[in-house]
Scaffold this active site. Structure first.
Site, PDB file in Angstrom:
ATOM      1  N   TYR A   1     -10.600  14.613  -4.772  1.00  0.00           N
ATOM      2  CA  TYR A   1      -9.817  14.116  -5.921  1.00  0.00           C
ATOM      3  C   TYR A   1      -9.127  15.281  -6.648  1.00  0.00           C
ATOM      4  CZ  TYR A   1      -8.886  11.527 -10.279  1.00  0.00           C
ATOM      5  OH  TYR A   1      -8.280  10.930 -11.369  1.00  0.00           O
TER       6      TYR A   1
ATOM      7  N   ASN B   1       1.124   5.960 -10.432  1.00  0.00           N
ATOM      8  CA  ASN B   1      -0.180   5.852 -11.099  1.00  0.00           C
ATOM      9  C   ASN B   1      -1.320   5.509 -10.139  1.00  0.00           C
ATOM     10  OD1 ASN B   1      -2.012   4.921 -13.535  1.00  0.00           O
ATOM     11  ND2 ASN B   1      -1.884   3.185 -12.128  1.00  0.00           N
TER      12      ASN B   1
ATOM     13  N   ALA C   1      -8.296  18.182  -5.485  1.00  0.00           N
ATOM     14  CA  ALA C   1      -7.212  18.718  -4.646  1.00  0.00           C
ATOM     15  C   ALA C   1      -5.987  17.803  -4.713  1.00  0.00           C
ATOM     16  CB  ALA C   1      -7.691  18.863  -3.200  1.00  0.00           C
TER      17      ALA C   1
ATOM     18  N   ILE D   1     -10.723   8.593 -19.634  1.00  0.00           N
ATOM     19  CA  ILE D   1     -10.098   7.461 -20.331  1.00  0.00           C
ATOM     20  C   ILE D   1     -10.896   6.198 -20.007  1.00  0.00           C
ATOM     21  CG2 ILE D   1      -7.952   6.177 -20.691  1.00  0.00           C
ATOM     22  CD1 ILE D   1      -7.509   9.169 -21.230  1.00  0.00           C
TER      23      ILE D   1
ATOM     24  N   LYS E   1      -5.082  15.891  -7.181  1.00  0.00           N
ATOM     25  CA  LYS E   1      -4.457  15.963  -8.506  1.00  0.00           C
ATOM     26  C   LYS E   1      -3.800  17.325  -8.743  1.00  0.00           C
ATOM     27  CE  LYS E   1      -5.304  11.733  -9.600  1.00  0.00           C
ATOM     28  NZ  LYS E   1      -4.185  10.784  -9.701  1.00  0.00           N
TER      29      LYS E   1
ATOM     30  N   ASP F   1       0.875  -1.179   0.000  1.00  0.00           N
ATOM     31  CA  ASP F   1       0.000   0.000   0.000  1.00  0.00           C
ATOM     32  C   ASP F   1       0.913   1.230   0.000  1.00  0.00           C
ATOM     33  OD1 ASP F   1      -1.592   2.147   0.614  1.00  0.00           O
ATOM     34  OD2 ASP F   1      -2.650   1.148   2.259  1.00  0.00           O
TER      35      ASP F   1
HETATM   36  N1  LIG Z   1      -9.274   6.657 -16.060  1.00  0.00           N
HETATM   37  C1  LIG Z   1      -9.370   7.963 -16.169  1.00  0.00           C
HETATM   38  O1  LIG Z   1     -10.252   8.500 -16.845  1.00  0.00           O
HETATM   39  C2  LIG Z   1      -8.363   8.846 -15.474  1.00  0.00           C
HETATM   40  C3  LIG Z   1      -8.356  10.204 -15.778  1.00  0.00           C
HETATM   41  C4  LIG Z   1      -7.427  11.029 -15.164  1.00  0.00           C
HETATM   42  C5  LIG Z   1      -6.526  10.512 -14.255  1.00  0.00           C
HETATM   43  N2  LIG Z   1      -6.572   9.183 -13.955  1.00  0.00           N
HETATM   44  C6  LIG Z   1      -5.609   8.711 -12.959  1.00  0.00           C
HETATM   45  O2  LIG Z   1      -4.881   7.621 -13.508  1.00  0.00           O
HETATM   46  C7  LIG Z   1      -4.559   6.681 -12.479  1.00  0.00           C
HETATM   47  C8  LIG Z   1      -5.086   5.309 -12.861  1.00  0.00           C
HETATM   48  O3  LIG Z   1      -6.493   5.380 -13.070  1.00  0.00           O
HETATM   49  P1  LIG Z   1      -7.345   4.120 -13.541  1.00  0.00           P
HETATM   50  O4  LIG Z   1      -8.575   4.651 -14.184  1.00  0.00           O
HETATM   51  O5  LIG Z   1      -6.481   3.179 -14.283  1.00  0.00           O
HETATM   52  O6  LIG Z   1      -7.758   3.503 -12.129  1.00  0.00           O
HETATM   53  P2  LIG Z   1      -8.064   1.992 -11.705  1.00  0.00           P
HETATM   54  O7  LIG Z   1      -9.015   2.079 -10.563  1.00  0.00           O
HETATM   55  O8  LIG Z   1      -8.467   1.177 -12.900  1.00  0.00           O
HETATM   56  O9  LIG Z   1      -6.636   1.471 -11.191  1.00  0.00           O
HETATM   57  C9  LIG Z   1      -6.016   1.962 -10.043  1.00  0.00           C
HETATM   58  C10 LIG Z   1      -5.209   0.849  -9.417  1.00  0.00           C
HETATM   59  O10 LIG Z   1      -4.570   1.366  -8.240  1.00  0.00           O
HETATM   60  C11 LIG Z   1      -4.625   0.376  -7.235  1.00  0.00           C
HETATM   61  N3  LIG Z   1      -4.492   0.997  -5.909  1.00  0.00           N
HETATM   62  C12 LIG Z   1      -5.440   1.664  -5.213  1.00  0.00           C
HETATM   63  N4  LIG Z   1      -4.951   2.049  -4.021  1.00  0.00           N
HETATM   64  C13 LIG Z   1      -3.656   1.640  -3.959  1.00  0.00           C
HETATM   65  C14 LIG Z   1      -2.634   1.736  -2.987  1.00  0.00           C
HETATM   66  N5  LIG Z   1      -2.860   2.350  -1.821  1.00  0.00           N
HETATM   67  N6  LIG Z   1      -1.415   1.198  -3.246  1.00  0.00           N
HETATM   68  C15 LIG Z   1      -1.191   0.559  -4.432  1.00  0.00           C
HETATM   69  N7  LIG Z   1      -2.147   0.433  -5.398  1.00  0.00           N
HETATM   70  C16 LIG Z   1      -3.359   0.958  -5.172  1.00  0.00           C
HETATM   71  C17 LIG Z   1      -5.973  -0.284  -7.441  1.00  0.00           C
HETATM   72  O11 LIG Z   1      -6.057  -1.557  -6.818  1.00  0.00           O
HETATM   73  C18 LIG Z   1      -6.064  -0.340  -8.961  1.00  0.00           C
HETATM   74  O12 LIG Z   1      -5.537  -1.550  -9.473  1.00  0.00           O
HETATM   75  C19 LIG Z   1      -5.166   7.251 -11.193  1.00  0.00           C
HETATM   76  O13 LIG Z   1      -4.209   7.983 -10.496  1.00  0.00           O
HETATM   77  C20 LIG Z   1      -6.267   8.148 -11.715  1.00  0.00           C
HETATM   78  O14 LIG Z   1      -6.590   9.156 -10.795  1.00  0.00           O
HETATM   79  C21 LIG Z   1      -7.464   8.337 -14.539  1.00  0.00           C
END
Ligand SMILES: NC(=O)c1ccc[n+]([C@@H]2O[C@H](COP(=O)([O-])OP(=O)(O)OC[C@H]3O[C@@H](n4cnc5c(N)ncnc54)[C@H](O)[C@@H]3O)[C@@H](O)[C@H]2O)c1
Length: 246
Positions: free
Chosen positions: A153, A89, A155, A186, A157, A62
């Protein structure tokens, strides 16, 4: 953009963008440390990389915890001997209006999205300084501009941007590039699972010049560039990847 011999840590790589980035960097020769809190998902990413003759190892930690991040970096160093690339990420949302938001909703999102990135940078940078080489990419979001229902969220980012800028200033002299990417919407599993997915997509498309939702591979393309030596004179930047939407 060849990454042969590079060692990359990708947090939250058991799903969505993290997984797509892990696949992309592995396909281009990097050895991958896949981090996630969910073992089944993280191991699947590792298995898929190995099935294509790539090298990968899973670390279930974590990253919001100081010791969790420390263990992750240690595992990377112990397994592959060095750390060249860190992609922060891992991230979560807990969307609700401020009137409904509780202390725990704020703390949890900030702890994973912002403190988690800091923790990993804290423990990875000494190794990068020592070898005078490093590439850090932090996942911000277009939401840094502010969204109703996303005070926590947004804040976190926006905080990623300050963290990225500060790190780029502190570590530039050691040949460490620190940049952030700020995606719009995405198509990841998490986004597709949104209760109001259809409505959110429809609203987003109206104000997206490129008239489509992004794919994880779009983000992987950008991250691949930022961790390669094609971007060696770029640092401290926040690159939006939103199909032109602001
Ligand atoms: N998908 C989008 O539209 C989008 C847009 C902008 C930014 N983002 C950012 O991109 C990143 C990935 O997004 P996503 O859509 O792939 O999310 P997702 O939920 O599909 O994947 C996130 C992963 O992080 C893991 N995770 C959560 N807490 C954790 C911790 N404490 N330690 C280790 N791993 C942990 C989860 O188990 C999951 O596998 C995030 O930071 C998100 O904020 C996503």
């Amino acid at each position: 953009m060849d990454l042969t011999g590079r060692v990359a840590i990708i947090t939250g790589a058991g799903s969505g963008l993290g997984r797509a980035i892990a696949y992309r960097l592995a396909e281009n020769g990097a050895k991958i440390v896949v981090n996630d809190v969910v073992a089944e998902q993280g191991n699947l990413t590792v298995d898929n990389i190995k099935s294509k003759k790539g090298e990968a190892v899973f670390s279930q930690t974590d990253i919001s915890k100081w010791d969790g991040a420390k263990d992750l970096i240690k595992k990377a160093k112990d397994t592959f001997g060095k750390i060249d690339i860190l992609v922060n990420n891992a991230g979560i949302t807990r969307d609700m209006l401020v009137k409904d938001m509780q202390e725990e909703d704020w703390d949890k999102v900030l702890a994973i999205n912002l403190k988690g990135a800091f923790n990993c940078c804290k423990f990875a940078t000494p190794h990068m300084v020592e070898q005078k080489y490093g590439k850090i990419v932090n996942l911000s979001s277009r939401a840094h501009l502010g969204n109703p229902g996303q005070a926590n969220y947004s804040a976190s980012k926006a905080g990623i941007i300050g963290l990225t800028r500060s790190l780029s200033l502190e570590f530039g002299r050691y040949n460490i590039n620190v940049n952030a990417v700020a995606p719009g919407m995405i198509n990841t599993e998490g986004v597709k699972a949104l209760k109001k997915y259809e409505m959110v997509v429809e609203r987003a498309l109206k104000i997206t010049p490129l008239k489509r939702i992004g794919e994880p591979e779009d983000v992987a393309n950008l991250v691949h560039f930022l961790v390669s030596d094609y971007s060696s004179y770029i640092t401290g930047e926040i690159i939006h990847i939103t199909g032109g939407r602001y």
